[in-house]
Design an enzyme around this catalytic site. Structure first.
Site, PDB file in Angstrom:
ATOM      1  N   HIS A 180     -29.541  17.127   8.806  1.00 18.82           N
ATOM      2  CA  HIS A 180     -30.861  17.117   8.360  1.00 18.82           C
ATOM      3  C   HIS A 180     -30.709  17.775   6.999  1.00 18.82           C
ATOM      4  CE1 HIS A 180     -35.193  18.808   8.989  1.00 18.82           C
ATOM      5  NE2 HIS A 180     -34.753  18.415   7.863  1.00 18.82           N
ATOM      6  N   GLU A 184     -42.721  20.647   7.813  1.00 17.03           N
ATOM      7  CA  GLU A 184     -41.868  21.573   8.462  1.00 17.03           C
ATOM      8  C   GLU A 184     -42.518  23.257   8.416  1.00 17.03           C
ATOM      9  OE1 GLU A 184     -39.401  21.068  10.224  1.00 17.03           O
ATOM     10  OE2 GLU A 184     -38.344  19.395   9.446  1.00 17.03           O
ATOM     11  N   SER A 233     -47.289  17.192   2.404  1.00 15.88           N
ATOM     12  CA  SER A 233     -46.475  16.372   3.269  1.00 15.88           C
ATOM     13  C   SER A 233     -46.837  14.948   2.500  1.00 15.88           C
ATOM     14  CB  SER A 233     -46.948  15.992   4.746  1.00 15.88           C
ATOM     15  OG  SER A 233     -46.087  14.905   5.310  1.00 15.88           O
ATOM     16  N   TYR A 251     -15.973  33.791  -3.305  1.00 16.90           N
ATOM     17  CA  TYR A 251     -16.782  35.060  -2.827  1.00 16.90           C
ATOM     18  C   TYR A 251     -18.019  35.067  -2.927  1.00 16.90           C
ATOM     19  CZ  TYR A 251     -16.619  36.073  -7.934  1.00 16.90           C
ATOM     20  OH  TYR A 251     -16.746  36.029  -9.258  1.00 16.90           O
ATOM     21  N   TYR A 301     -26.168  48.870  -9.234  1.00 11.66           N
ATOM     22  CA  TYR A 301     -26.522  50.338  -9.255  1.00 11.66           C
ATOM     23  C   TYR A 301     -26.230  50.877 -10.591  1.00 11.66           C
ATOM     24  CZ  TYR A 301     -26.827  55.423  -8.572  1.00 11.66           C
ATOM     25  OH  TYR A 301     -27.110  56.665  -8.592  1.00 11.66           O
ATOM     26  N   HIS A 345     -36.444  24.347   1.542  1.00  7.04           N
ATOM     27  CA  HIS A 345     -35.838  23.372   2.333  1.00  7.04           C
ATOM     28  C   HIS A 345     -35.364  22.067   1.707  1.00  7.04           C
ATOM     29  CE1 HIS A 345     -34.863  20.714   5.405  1.00  7.04           C
ATOM     30  NE2 HIS A 345     -35.943  20.096   5.663  1.00  7.04           N
ATOM     31  N   HIS A 378     -32.742  18.574   1.239  1.00 11.00           N
ATOM     32  CA  HIS A 378     -31.986  17.316   2.011  1.00 11.00           C
ATOM     33  C   HIS A 378     -31.070  17.014   0.974  1.00 11.00           C
ATOM     34  CE1 HIS A 378     -35.439  15.704   4.878  1.00 11.00           C
ATOM     35  NE2 HIS A 378     -35.090  17.079   5.027  1.00 11.00           N
ATOM     36  N   SER A 389     -46.784  20.324   4.619  1.00 10.15           N
ATOM     37  CA  SER A 389     -45.374  19.856   5.112  1.00 10.15           C
ATOM     38  C   SER A 389     -45.399  19.924   6.440  1.00 10.15           C
ATOM     39  CB  SER A 389     -44.547  20.699   4.427  1.00 10.15           C
ATOM     40  OG  SER A 389     -43.153  20.588   5.103  1.00 10.15           O
TER      41      SER A 389
HETATM   42 ZN   LIG Z   1     -36.240  18.026   6.359  1.00  6.11          ZN
END
Ligand SMILES: [Zn+2]
Length: 230
Positions: free
Chosen positions: A162, A82, A49, A121, A217, A100, A102, A80
């Protein structure tokens, strides 16, 4: 870095530093925002963090057990904020890594829409249309729960006002998915500027998924045949 680190943990620390630097270059976060983690055996290596990505070193990466505690001998950094969300995603999925971000396109979309629809697609690479999870404060158990719920059948989720979360079998795949998600949100926004865009149906997406599987495949068979050559 610690002498007691396993090879897996050492590799995870290096990868996290490398991809964190990319996060800034690719415009997926600014400063020290966003975070990422890698599953290492029964623990998780996660970015610290408040350390700017430009200055992050491998020894700054934190190690966290599934119960959220840091094993003895950890560093001085705080994992962190999170961490609960990352742990919840590992507990609920087969993820090998979680990213994650931002990033601006997904955040802009999240403020106005409840879903990123199938504008291209390639969204099948994320499991289909990507849900926007309701707003819950950063770092909370509620946000972890909302993210996991909205991830059902998907490898990506957008967090309202967020950011976004993607996961994959490894950090490279989770990161590629974060880039893909941001690109899809941008394409959708551009399409909206022309009017109401055409969206692919569930049947059309299913057809793409089936064809992608068939081709993969075929590639595996070709690779296996290649292995047999002298
Ligand atoms: Zn965040």
């Amino acid at each position: 870095m610690y002498r007691s680190d396993s090879d897996g943990l050492r590799a995870a620390r290096d990868q996290l530093v490398r991809y964190s630097a990319r996060l800034l270059d690719d415009g997926l976060a600014v400063g020290s925002a966003g975070n990422m983690s890698v599953r290492v055996d029964d623990t998780m290596a996660i970015t610290p963090s408040g350390v700017s990505y430009a200055e992050m070193r491998p020894q700054d990466v934190c190690v966290v057990a599934p119960d959220g505690r840091e094993p003895a001998g950890g560093n001085r950094e705080t994992p962190s904020s999170e961490t609960p969300m990352h742990l919840a995603i590992y507990a609920a999925t087969g993820a090998g890594a979680v990213v994650h971000t931002h990033s601006p396109e997904v955040i802009a979309l999240s403020a106005a829409r409840t879903e990123l629809p199938a504008i291209h697609y390639a969204i099948t690479g994320l499991g289909g249309p990507v849900r926007v999870a309701p707003y819950v404060r950063f770092g909370s158990a509620g946000l972890a729960e909302a993210a996991v719920t909205a991830l059902d059948g998907r490898s990506a989720v957008i967090l309202r006002n967020h950011g976004a979360v993607t996961y994959g079998r490894d950090l490279a795949q989770a990161y590629e998915r974060a880039l893909l998600l941001e690109w899809l949100a941008r394409v959708y926004r551009l399409a909206l500027s022309y009017g109401e865009p055409a969206i692919l149906s569930a049947d059309e997406l299913a057809e793409v998924t089936a064809e992608s599987r068939r081709r993969r495949y075929g590639e595996r068979r070709a690779a296996a045949a290649g292995d047999e050559q002298p």
